[in-house]
Design an enzyme around this catalytic site. Sequence first.
Site, PDB file in Angstrom:
ATOM      1  N   HIS A   1      -6.340   2.243   4.570  1.00 38.54           N
ATOM      2  CA  HIS A   1      -6.818   3.269   3.639  1.00 38.54           C
ATOM      3  C   HIS A   1      -8.012   2.837   2.800  1.00 38.54           C
ATOM      4  CE1 HIS A   1      -2.696   4.518   4.636  1.00 38.54           C
ATOM      5  NE2 HIS A   1      -3.220   5.728   4.558  1.00 38.54           N
TER       6      HIS A   1
ATOM      7  N   CYS B   1      -6.406  -2.204   1.189  1.00 41.74           N
ATOM      8  CA  CYS B   1      -5.583  -1.889   2.354  1.00 41.74           C
ATOM      9  C   CYS B   1      -6.470  -1.722   3.591  1.00 41.74           C
ATOM     10  CB  CYS B   1      -4.815  -0.588   2.086  1.00 41.74           C
ATOM     11  SG  CYS B   1      -4.198   0.175   3.592  1.00 41.74           S
TER      12      CYS B   1
ATOM     13  N   CYS C   1       0.871  -1.181   0.000  1.00 39.84           N
ATOM     14  CA  CYS C   1       0.000   0.000   0.000  1.00 39.84           C
ATOM     15  C   CYS C   1       0.900   1.219   0.000  1.00 39.84           C
ATOM     16  CB  CYS C   1      -0.914   0.020   1.226  1.00 39.84           C
ATOM     17  SG  CYS C   1      -1.747   1.618   1.402  1.00 39.84           S
TER      18      CYS C   1
END
Length: 506
Positions: A147, A144, A127
């Site tokens: 995020h 991720c 990520c």
Amino acid sequence: MPERFYVTTPIYYVNDVPHIGHAYTTVTADALARWHRLLGEEVTFLTGTDEHGLKVARSAEANGITPQEQADRTSARFREVWELLDITNDDFIRTTEDRHTVSVQAFMQAIFDNGWIRKGTYAGLYCVACEAYYTEADLVDGNCPIHGRPVEWLEEDNWFFELSKFTQPLLDWYEANPDAVQPEGKRNEALGLIRQGLEDVSVSRTSIDWGVPVPWDEGHVFYVWYDALINYATAVGYGSDSERFAQWWPEVHHLLGKDILRFHCVYWPAMCLAAGIEPPKKLAVHGFLLVGGEKMSKTRLNQIFPADLVADFGVDGFRYHFLRDTPFGPDGDFSYEQMVTRYNTDLANNLGNLLARVATVVTKKCGGIGPAPSPTSPLADVVAEAYEATAAGWQAIAPSVALEATWRLIGAANAHLEANEPWKMEPGPQVDAVMGDALEVLRIVAVLASPAVPRACEQVWQRIGLEGTPCDQRLPEAAAWGAYPGGLAVEKGAGLFPRIQAPAAG
Ligand code: MSP
């Protein structure tokens, strides 16, 4: 030549402020250092802060400051707390110091030159926002976990330490040094990890620049753990003062929490072997301090800070509780109620009360002048036994065992007073005999308990009229019966440990 004792705590990450989990390890190391100083040994007690790596870089970013500012701020917080807790570390290492860069580069270069580092490719799901690799299992709906964004397959050229080649050398080292890792359960855990077979590990990163540069390949920095572990060698001169290093290494005692067992008990000894130095002599692993059955963490909001407990229990009350009530090894659940009980029982009712009683009777019945002990006191044998057991406890890195032994002596002295009731006697040789013996126990207790409760012990020392401090004494001589000279002014003073009210239930 005096013996040498080198003791270390882990170096603490500067993304988190100090809590009682950190303090637990550091107070234990401090008490051990103090005990070994009493034995007349030359001591180096090292603690410090671990300042590189992604975790610190991220937390700086979140705080809107540079990683160096983040490190400066939090490292100062650790120093402040150690000062508050009367920690007597001889050195405080920060991994961003030049001396550490020099040492890490020399150490890793030695491993490289010895042929144990190779180039390889690290591949995985990455990520970019996190600058971190994830496994399939970490992902949430394929994204991720932090995020919520897609991850990408990334390959990075890294330097790898050939840990796999150290499986047998490590097993041999464990066999030749059966006491290196304690307790035994943790030794078995480490052996289990090694027997599973070890894989090579990536020791460098190109995706971040907050670290120690790899000397043979610009653009790479060492992965934070390979920089951090080397701090123990840096502080005693690795890469800068080989004579000093030879004096202190490998006679080192590392204290560490069970969360970092793999790094300390597998990777670190292998790194030492690869660099051509002896692995550490002792790795003493302790459990977690739990709060309500859970590990303390910033996210769970269950952290307890040392200053809050010091406000209620004083510095000695804080130190004593963690040393006496949380045996070194297993997990321990923190309980405020237990802390109150232990304080009142051991500190207020036992040690505090012994001093108060002795000072009161000497004031009333001996004209305020402490009499000398009798050479044939029944307490002399109790002292000899307590000294042996106390010394054995500290030697075994078992502070709770050591303190239990010292407190048995305090209990015996209180029982001796109760059996003789000097407060009911007329002034004269009989009172003098009882009080002389009790004063002698107080003198010896002040030395034996000083690694745990240094402030109170200094008070005891002064109040019974002695010069200097308990820390200046040397064992075993200072525990030999009969050294209290008598003829000294004894001062009553305020209570050493005022009783604490237990908080109301519910
Ligand atoms: N920086 C690494 C260590 C590198 S050593 C070369 C690290 N730092 S840490 O700050 O996260 O934790 C360090 C140590 O703090 C733990 O191993 C342990 O000794 C102590 N503790 C942190 N939380 C703890 C508890 N809740 N209970 C007991 N000790 C704990 O890991």
